[in-house]
Design a protein around this motif. Structure first.
Motif, mmCIF file in Angstrom:
data_model
loop_
_atom_site.group_PDB
_atom_site.id
_atom_site.type_symbol
_atom_site.label_atom_id
_atom_site.label_comp_id
_atom_site.label_asym_id
_atom_site.label_seq_id
_atom_site.Cartn_x
_atom_site.Cartn_y
_atom_site.Cartn_z
ATOM 1 N N VAL A 70 0.856 -1.180 0.000
ATOM 2 C CA VAL A 70 0.000 0.000 0.000
ATOM 3 C C VAL A 70 0.892 1.229 0.000
ATOM 4 C CG1 VAL A 70 -1.782 1.281 1.239
ATOM 5 C CG2 VAL A 70 -1.814 -1.225 1.257
ATOM 6 N N GLY A 74 -2.681 5.460 0.337
ATOM 7 C CA GLY A 74 -3.692 4.431 0.543
ATOM 8 C C GLY A 74 -3.932 3.535 -0.652
ATOM 9 N N PRO A 76 -3.572 0.467 -2.966
ATOM 10 C CA PRO A 76 -3.010 -0.887 -2.947
ATOM 11 C C PRO A 76 -2.399 -1.227 -4.295
ATOM 12 C CG PRO A 76 -5.381 -1.000 -3.223
ATOM 13 C CD PRO A 76 -5.038 0.464 -3.089
ATOM 14 N N ARG A 178 -8.386 -5.282 -3.907
ATOM 15 C CA ARG A 178 -8.019 -4.237 -2.948
ATOM 16 C C ARG A 178 -8.111 -4.775 -1.520
ATOM 17 N NH1 ARG A 178 -8.176 1.004 -4.883
ATOM 18 N NH2 ARG A 178 -8.585 1.754 -2.774
ATOM 19 N N GLU A 179 -9.210 -5.452 -1.212
ATOM 20 C CA GLU A 179 -9.411 -5.963 0.140
ATOM 21 C C GLU A 179 -8.359 -7.007 0.501
ATOM 22 O OE1 GLU A 179 -13.364 -7.414 -0.090
ATOM 23 O OE2 GLU A 179 -14.286 -5.409 -0.161
ATOM 24 N N TYR A 182 -5.023 -5.169 1.246
ATOM 25 C CA TYR A 182 -5.105 -4.511 2.547
ATOM 26 C C TYR A 182 -4.948 -5.523 3.676
ATOM 27 C CZ TYR A 182 -6.834 -0.133 0.473
ATOM 28 O OH TYR A 182 -6.957 1.035 -0.236
ATOM 29 N N TYR A 187 -3.220 -3.450 6.588
ATOM 30 C CA TYR A 187 -3.506 -2.018 6.432
ATOM 31 C C TYR A 187 -4.997 -1.768 6.624
ATOM 32 C CZ TYR A 187 -3.793 2.598 4.201
ATOM 33 O OH TYR A 187 -4.024 3.928 3.930
ATOM 34 N N ASP A 188 -5.326 -0.764 7.411
ATOM 35 C CA ASP A 188 -6.727 -0.398 7.646
ATOM 36 C C ASP A 188 -7.062 0.828 6.813
ATOM 37 O OD1 ASP A 188 -9.233 0.218 8.530
ATOM 38 O OD2 ASP A 188 -8.610 0.865 10.529
ATOM 39 N N PRO A 189 -7.781 0.672 5.698
ATOM 40 C CA PRO A 189 -8.077 1.825 4.830
ATOM 41 C C PRO A 189 -8.988 2.848 5.488
ATOM 42 C CG PRO A 189 -9.318 -0.091 4.117
ATOM 43 C CD PRO A 189 -8.356 -0.571 5.161
#
Length: 345
Positions: A70, A74, A76, A178-179, A182, A187-189
């Motif tokens: 990422v 933000g 990815p 994307r999920e 993360y 990583y916490d978007p």
């Protein structure tokens, strides 16, 4: 000849709307690989050198040769080897897509991939972003670009369609890529935990100073808040209250403020276990008479923030790679008011 292809591995695929996760499904990795620099990504409007100017790699990982991560904004991404593996093609084919992205006479492959990107409402002046990370140049392919390339090799490449691409596209279509990225890099978007480390320190120290005294830590909230909102990772490497405390202590001594407000004192300051500084807990820190609180706040705004010390602190963090340049710019803009009478752009 030996088969240098990796065995398939599995990722948990998220259910829509945050439901229970499906059992693990295989992501196919049957592509042949050749040595090429590993890459990384961006978002929205992309340019090849954008990463060199502003973006950084915030988090990254490698799973069975598939690099992902990422960026500091933000976004990815997948690296070149990872994208090639998911598509079932050689790394060189992905590199060629980047090289031909802006040819005056677009190849049919580029036209097809760009059409997929545009249909998704995404525009890109380049297929990747270049970012220097840990002394190496990385080519970053945003998730949206990666997904478009994956869809092309799944359905639109004619005789070059790859079964691996079709299977992986089925698993990763929509927001799943994307999920997945993360989740794999942690990583916490939503940044729901961005205040956690600061709150841990507050919980340990908010009542530490003796009655009648204040300490710089509890007076640094405005500065810390703006840094966090600008995107800074406030934790063990970015402890701005130390910088503020050192400059205020020097100001106190240089101007003999003890004769005006009374003697300062020491209090035990503790760091959370998540900080390496906690190994020497408790640490003695200065606290100051409440009578000096008003003058301290004036000094903080006029001397530390607007006088250049805060900017110098941020510049030092940027030069060490501990803070993104864009974060520093946003924090300065939030805390240093525009000067009256400045020329209008």
């Amino acid at each position: 000849m030996t088969d240098d292809r990796k065995k398939p591995f599995t990722w948990m695929v998220p259910e829509p709307n945050g439901g229970a996760k499906k059992p693990p499904e295989e992501i196919s990795l049957k592509a042949n690989k050749i040595s090429i620099l590993s890459p990384k990504t961006t978002a929205k409007e992309i340019s090849p050198t954008q990463g060199l100017l502003a973006l950084e790699i915030e988090k990254d990982t490698d799973i069975d040769g598939i690099g992902m991560g990422v960026l500091s904004d933000g976004t990815p991404y997948l690296n070149q080897r990872g994208l090639a593996a998911l598509c079932g093609v050689q790394n060189a084919h992905i590199g060629t897509i980047s090289a031909q992205w802006n040819d005056s006479e677009e190849k049919p492959r580029i036209q097809a991939i760009k059409a997929i990107v545009n249909k998704a409402g995404y525009t890109a002046s380049a297929a990747h972003v270049e970012i220097v990370h840990n002394g190496r140049l990385h080519y970053c392919y945003p998730a949206e670009i990666s997904l478009a390339v994956l869809e092309y090799y799944a359905f639109d490449a004619g005789t070059n369609c790859q079964p691996e691409a079709r299977e992986n596209f089925r698993l990763l279509a929509g927001s799943k890529l994307r999920e997945l990225i993360y989740r794999q890099v942690g990583y916490d978007p939503t940044h729901s935990n961005r205040f956690d480390k600061w709150h841990e320190r507050i919980g340990l120290n908010y009542q530490s100073a003796p009655k009648g005294f204040f300490h710089v830590f509890n007076e640094a909230h405005t500065v810390v808040y703006e840094l966090i909102m600008a995107g800074a990772d406030i934790g063990e490497r970015n402890v701005v209250d130390i910088s503020i405390g050192q400059h205020w202590s020097k100001h106190w001594a240089d101007h003999d403020l003890e004769t005006v407000y009374g003697a300062r004192d020491k209090y035990p300051h503790c760091y959370p276990d998540s900080h390496p500084q906690s190994k020497s807990n408790p640490q003695e820190s200065w606290c100051y008479p409440l009578a000096a609180l008003g003058p301290y706040r004036e000094w903080l705004q006029d001397v530390y923030i607007e006088g250049g010390k805060f900017s110098a602190y941020l510049k030092g963090k940027v030069s060490k790679g501990e803070l993104a340049p864009s974060v520093a710019q946003l924090a300065i803009a939030a805390l240093i008011p525009a000067q009256l009478g400045a020329p209008q752009g």
